[in-house]
Each structure stands twice: as C-alpha cells, then as structure tokens.
Design an enzyme around this catalytic site. Structure first.
Site, PDB file in Angstrom:
ATOM      1  N   HIS A 127       0.827  -1.208   0.000  1.00 57.74           N
ATOM      2  CA  HIS A 127       0.000   0.000   0.000  1.00 57.74           C
ATOM      3  C   HIS A 127       0.863   1.261   0.000  1.00 57.74           C
ATOM      4  CE1 HIS A 127       0.524  -0.855   4.300  1.00 57.74           C
ATOM      5  NE2 HIS A 127       0.314   0.431   4.530  1.00 57.74           N
ATOM      6  N   CYS A 180     -32.045   1.079  -7.729  1.00 61.76           N
ATOM      7  CA  CYS A 180     -33.129   0.808  -6.788  1.00 61.76           C
ATOM      8  C   CYS A 180     -34.496   1.227  -7.329  1.00 61.76           C
ATOM      9  CB  CYS A 180     -32.855   1.525  -5.467  1.00 61.76           C
ATOM     10  SG  CYS A 180     -32.769   3.327  -5.652  1.00 61.76           S
TER      11      CYS A 180
END
Length: 179
Positions: A71, A155
C-alpha cells in the site's frame, strides 16, 4: 508513462469501472486496481487484470509481496488516484482517517498527488447530511469530487446519485494529471 490507482468500491456501478480501467490503459496509463471486498461482489479481479495487464489488489495482507509494503509502494508510485465508483462507506472512512482495507490504507498513504472521487449511491444516501459533511471535509483537504448525475438508479429511484459520465471522469483525471 503515468501511473494511476483505480479504487473500485461496492456499488452496482462497479461494472462501469472496468470500462474506465480499459480507457485509461489505452491512454497509456499504468493502471493499478484496488477492489474493496464489496466491489468483488459485483465484479471480479480477473476482469481488471485482463483489461489492465496488471495485478489487482484486494487485501492489505496479501502475502505475495514479501519485499515491499504494497500500500505504501502503490501510493508512492501513483501519479493520480481515482475512486470510481465511491460509496458513502469509503467516503466516510477516508474523511474519518480510517484505514482498514487495501483501498483506504493506500489512500491514507498518498501524499501531494491528486485524489479524485466519483461517488455513486442512492439519492437518499447522497443527500444525507453526514455524507455531505464528509464530502465537504475531504474537499477542504484537497480531495476532488466528480459529481454524480441524476438518473434512474438501480433501486428504481429517479434522482441524483448515479456515477458521472465516463467521459467526464476521464477528463477530470487527465486535467488533474496535466494541469
């Protein structure tokens, strides 16, 4: 060659990130993709590996990089970071300084490089005061946002929250890299 991190989070719009990855690859970017756990429920690492010719990262504790802290090396190498789609969850994590997965940990290690965030979420979530406060906080710290658009959402709601047009996202990233 410019290097970018493409962070993909758990939104139905994750499938559009595959197109983004390929577009940036064709533009000559070295694209390093980080998928959150939620993103892997919508799209697989193999898709991104095939489109970018690069390893895909999903876990900060992957043990296949024994000689580097991945990272940190990704954050150091990248010229730009794009999180698209960005959920309310990742926005909240970054705004709170939470680094508990590969993407949030890598973003916390980015220094003096543009970080662009392209949200995608339900209208009610987008309009939530806490989400808007987190966005305002991140803008204050220099994070750049590519506003979602109004559309018919997954949705079934019509409202603001759909991922911005991919051309707009590409243009914003290129402008950030080449001011």
């Amino acid at each position: 060659m410019k290097s970018m991190i493409l962070g993909v989070t758990g939104s139905i719009a994750a499938y559009k990130a595959a197109d983004l990855a390929h577009r940036f690859y064709k533009q000559g970017y070295e694209v390093e993709v980080i998928l959150t756990n939620g993103a892997t429920k919508f799209i697989t690492p193999l898709t991104f590996r095939s489109l970018t010719q690069n390893r895909v990262y999903t876990d900060v504790f992957q043990d296949d990089f024994p000689h580097e802290i991945k990272h940190i090396s990704l954050a150091t190498k990248a010229d730009v970071v794009l999180i698209a789609p960005a959920t309310a969850n990742i926005i909240g994590k970054i705004a709170s300084g939470i680094a508990d997965d590969m993407l949030s940990t890598t973003v916390m290690a980015v220094k003096n490089k543009p970080v662009l965030i392209a949200p995608a979420m339900n209208t009610n979530m987008w309009e939530n005061s806490i989400v808007q406060d987190n966005i305002a906080k991140l803008k204050k710290y220099g994070y750049q946002f590519i506003e979602p658009k109004e559309s018919l959402l997954a949705c079934g709601t019509l409202g603001k929250g759909a991922l911005a047009d991919l051309d707009d996202i590409c243009n914003a990233v290129n402008a950030a890299v080449n001011p």
